[in-house]
Write a protein that holds these residues in place. Structure first.
Motif, mmCIF file in Angstrom:
data_model
loop_
_atom_site.group_PDB
_atom_site.id
_atom_site.type_symbol
_atom_site.label_atom_id
_atom_site.label_comp_id
_atom_site.label_asym_id
_atom_site.label_seq_id
_atom_site.Cartn_x
_atom_site.Cartn_y
_atom_site.Cartn_z
ATOM 1 N N GLU A 1 8.132 2.877 3.345
ATOM 2 C CA GLU A 1 9.489 2.336 3.225
ATOM 3 C C GLU A 1 9.650 0.980 3.896
ATOM 4 O O GLU A 1 10.638 0.285 3.661
ATOM 5 C CB GLU A 1 10.491 3.330 3.810
ATOM 6 C CG GLU A 1 10.685 4.568 2.939
ATOM 7 C CD GLU A 1 11.414 5.693 3.653
ATOM 8 O OE1 GLU A 1 11.688 5.529 4.869
ATOM 9 O OE2 GLU A 1 11.686 6.724 3.021
ATOM 10 N N GLN A 2 8.687 0.585 4.723
ATOM 11 C CA GLN A 2 8.746 -0.706 5.404
ATOM 12 C C GLN A 2 7.941 -1.781 4.672
ATOM 13 O O GLN A 2 7.944 -2.935 5.090
ATOM 14 C CB GLN A 2 8.207 -0.563 6.837
ATOM 15 C CG GLN A 2 8.912 0.478 7.683
ATOM 16 C CD GLN A 2 10.403 0.248 7.771
ATOM 17 O OE1 GLN A 2 10.849 -0.883 8.008
ATOM 18 N NE2 GLN A 2 11.186 1.301 7.593
ATOM 19 N N LEU B 1 5.655 8.284 4.364
ATOM 20 C CA LEU B 1 6.862 7.733 3.737
ATOM 21 C C LEU B 1 7.527 6.702 4.643
ATOM 22 O O LEU B 1 8.025 5.676 4.168
ATOM 23 C CB LEU B 1 7.836 8.861 3.420
ATOM 24 C CG LEU B 1 7.391 9.835 2.327
ATOM 25 C CD1 LEU B 1 8.409 10.955 2.159
ATOM 26 C CD2 LEU B 1 7.197 9.109 0.999
ATOM 27 N N TYR C 1 7.452 10.705 -3.986
ATOM 28 C CA TYR C 1 8.722 10.264 -3.400
ATOM 29 C C TYR C 1 8.992 8.792 -3.701
ATOM 30 O O TYR C 1 9.625 8.099 -2.913
ATOM 31 C CB TYR C 1 8.711 10.511 -1.885
ATOM 32 C CG TYR C 1 8.733 11.969 -1.525
ATOM 33 C CD1 TYR C 1 9.945 12.656 -1.401
ATOM 34 C CD2 TYR C 1 7.545 12.678 -1.339
ATOM 35 C CE1 TYR C 1 9.969 14.006 -1.078
ATOM 36 C CE2 TYR C 1 7.559 14.026 -1.024
ATOM 37 C CZ TYR C 1 8.770 14.681 -0.899
ATOM 38 O OH TYR C 1 8.789 16.022 -0.594
ATOM 39 N N GLU C 2 8.527 8.339 -4.856
ATOM 40 C CA GLU C 2 8.701 6.944 -5.265
ATOM 41 C C GLU C 2 10.174 6.521 -5.215
ATOM 42 O O GLU C 2 10.526 5.498 -4.639
ATOM 43 C CB GLU C 2 8.154 6.740 -6.677
ATOM 44 C CG GLU C 2 8.388 5.343 -7.245
ATOM 45 C CD GLU C 2 7.833 5.195 -8.651
ATOM 46 O OE1 GLU C 2 8.001 4.111 -9.231
ATOM 47 O OE2 GLU C 2 7.254 6.164 -9.173
ATOM 48 N N THR D 1 15.362 3.485 -0.316
ATOM 49 C CA THR D 1 15.422 3.079 1.088
ATOM 50 C C THR D 1 15.144 1.594 1.232
ATOM 51 O O THR D 1 15.835 0.883 1.967
ATOM 52 C CB THR D 1 14.411 3.881 1.927
ATOM 53 O OG1 THR D 1 14.710 5.277 1.813
ATOM 54 C CG2 THR D 1 14.479 3.481 3.397
ATOM 55 N N ARG D 2 14.127 1.102 0.505
ATOM 56 C CA ARG D 2 13.801 -0.328 0.552
ATOM 57 C C ARG D 2 14.934 -1.178 -0.001
ATOM 58 O O ARG D 2 15.177 -2.295 0.458
ATOM 59 C CB ARG D 2 12.528 -0.595 -0.261
ATOM 60 C CG ARG D 2 11.256 -0.297 0.460
ATOM 61 C CD ARG D 2 10.873 -1.419 1.436
ATOM 62 N NE ARG D 2 10.508 -2.644 0.716
ATOM 63 C CZ ARG D 2 11.158 -3.792 0.793
ATOM 64 N NH1 ARG D 2 12.233 -3.900 1.556
ATOM 65 N NH2 ARG D 2 10.756 -4.863 0.126
ATOM 66 N N SER E 1 12.697 7.819 -3.584
ATOM 67 C CA SER E 1 13.214 7.800 -2.217
ATOM 68 C C SER E 1 12.761 6.552 -1.474
ATOM 69 O O SER E 1 13.555 5.903 -0.772
ATOM 70 C CB SER E 1 12.734 9.056 -1.475
ATOM 71 O OG SER E 1 13.107 8.998 -0.116
ATOM 72 N N VAL E 2 11.480 6.196 -1.632
ATOM 73 C CA VAL E 2 10.940 4.989 -0.982
ATOM 74 C C VAL E 2 11.674 3.752 -1.482
ATOM 75 O O VAL E 2 12.091 2.894 -0.694
ATOM 76 C CB VAL E 2 9.424 4.860 -1.248
ATOM 77 C CG1 VAL E 2 8.902 3.506 -0.761
ATOM 78 C CG2 VAL E 2 8.662 5.990 -0.573
ATOM 79 N N ALA F 1 2.746 -1.300 -0.592
ATOM 80 C CA ALA F 1 2.931 0.145 -0.728
ATOM 81 C C ALA F 1 1.939 0.727 -1.725
ATOM 82 O O ALA F 1 1.394 1.815 -1.515
ATOM 83 C CB ALA F 1 4.362 0.460 -1.156
#
Length: 386
Positions: A47-48, A43, A71-72, A78-79, A74-75, A54
């Motif tokens: 996220e980067q 993850l 965790y789509e 964060t992005r 959440s990723v 991704a």
């Protein structure tokens, strides 16, 4: 000697046949190692990455795919923190003659945000007829610091236009079905005085979202209003310049320009990019959207009961409400925009009569007693954008 060459040839062929087996072994070993990667590390890497990267990462093995897919949201969330103005709800896609609602927190939504970011950069750097950062419309030549500030302010204004458009993708608005978008090419929405209720199905005028879009515009603070009004006006000047060869032959050119401004507010970077940068097909779409808006304007001005006022009028009303200015609205807006862009102090929501009285004794003829028509600030001013 011949036997040696024969032996080497056989050995070479043998080695060649072993290569796929060897590579397969390495791949299996690599996959086994990737299967062992902790989910948190997967993850952190995802996220980067941009969406394309991704998804490529997710395609390397089932373990990584299952972690990223699980965790789509959440990723993506964060992005989204890397964007200047991340959306708070669903967004509309940017396709030719189609805008689908994209779920908030999905990879599809993130891909759309990346596309918009690229489109905004194109608008600011590849369409000088519409936006010229070095010498913007009615603001004169800018120094480097002011150019940077203007670029940031315009990105903010463009993001505001996209937010206004995205209101249509969220409750209580109901997204329009695909076949209603296709009616643009059939010129169905250009029919004046459409049967009662059918204009509400038009996704380009988007009547179902209009009251909520106007309500949002009428809640904006002064600096947002000024820069939003500056953006649509500067773009419309570019539109007029692009229409220069048709001004004499088009009796509705100025009404068309007004509806171009309204379309900027309704559709955001999707519409602006289409018209200024997107090429022939996209520009043809944007002109059809303006034509549809022009028909809608005609219905409204003729007094049709179910016709709604546009978004540009809501923006002007908000500007007048905050500045208490009823006359010379656009020239005063340009003065205020110049102050913001050049980093000068905020201004008050002044009394125009008092301002005229102060300006009457000024030799330069400027308003408010200042050389460039600036006005003083008080506690009612807005914060500097930076």
């Amino acid at each position: 000697m011949r036997g040696i060459y024969t032996h080497l040839s056989v050995s070479s062929r043998h080695l060649t046949s072993l290569i796929p087996i060897y590579l397969t072994s390495i791949l299996r070993s690599s996959i086994a190692k990737m299967d062992a990667l902790p989910g948190d590390l997967v993850l952190a890497i995802a996220e980067q990455l941009d969406v394309k990267s991704a998804l490529k990462l997710a395609g390397t093995c089932k373990h990584i795919s299952s972690v990223i897919r699980a965790y789509e949201r959440s990723v993506v969330l964060t992005r989204m923190k890397s964007f200047l103005y991340p959306p708070v709800g669903n967004v509309l896609s940017s396709e030719l003659c189609l805008r689908r609602p994209l779920r908030h927190g999905s990879f599809e939504m993130m891909k759309e945000l990346e596309r918009r970011e690229s489109a905004v950069e194109d608008i600011l750097t590849k369409a000088p007829v519409y936006i010229n950062i070095r010498s913007p419309a009615m603001l004169g030549d800018l120094d480097d610091e002011s150019q940077i500030r203007l670029s940031g302010l315009l990105k903010r204004a463009l993001a505001q236009c996209d937010h206004i458009a995205d209101i249509a993708a969220n409750a209580p608005c109901k997204p329009k079905e695909k076949h209603w978008y296709l009616n643009l090419n059939r010129r169905y929405w250009e029919i004046p005085d459409l049967a009662w209720g059918f204009r509400e199905k038009d996704p380009y005028t988007n009547y179902s979202a209009r009251p909520y879009q106007r309500e949002h515009i009428q809640s904006l603070p002064l600096e947002e209003v000024v820069m939003l009004l500056y953006l649509v006006t500067a773009l419309s000047l570019g539109f007029l310049e692009s229409m220069a060869g048709f001004i004499d032959s088009d009796p509705a050119v100025f009404e068309r320009t007004t509806m171009f401004e309204d379309s900027v507010l309704r559709h955001g970077s999707w519409f602006i990019w289409a018209h200024a940068v997107g090429g022939t097909e996209w520009q043809r779409m944007s002109m059809k959207i303006v034509t549809v808006a022009l028909v809608e304007l005609s219905d409204y001005e003729s007094g049709r009961e179910d016709a709604l006022p546009g978004l540009r009028s809501a923006l002007l009303e908000r500007f007048k409400e905050l500045t208490i200015i009823d006359e010379d609205t656009i020239p005063r807006m340009f003065t205020m925009a110049k102050r913001i862009v050049t980093g000068k102090d905020p201004w008050p929501e002044e009394d125009p009569e008092e301002d005229d009285a102060e300006g009457s004794g000024d030799e330069s003829g400027g308003e408010g007693g200042s050389e460039d028509g600036d006005v003083d600030s008080d506690e009612n001013g807005v914060e500097d954008s930076n």
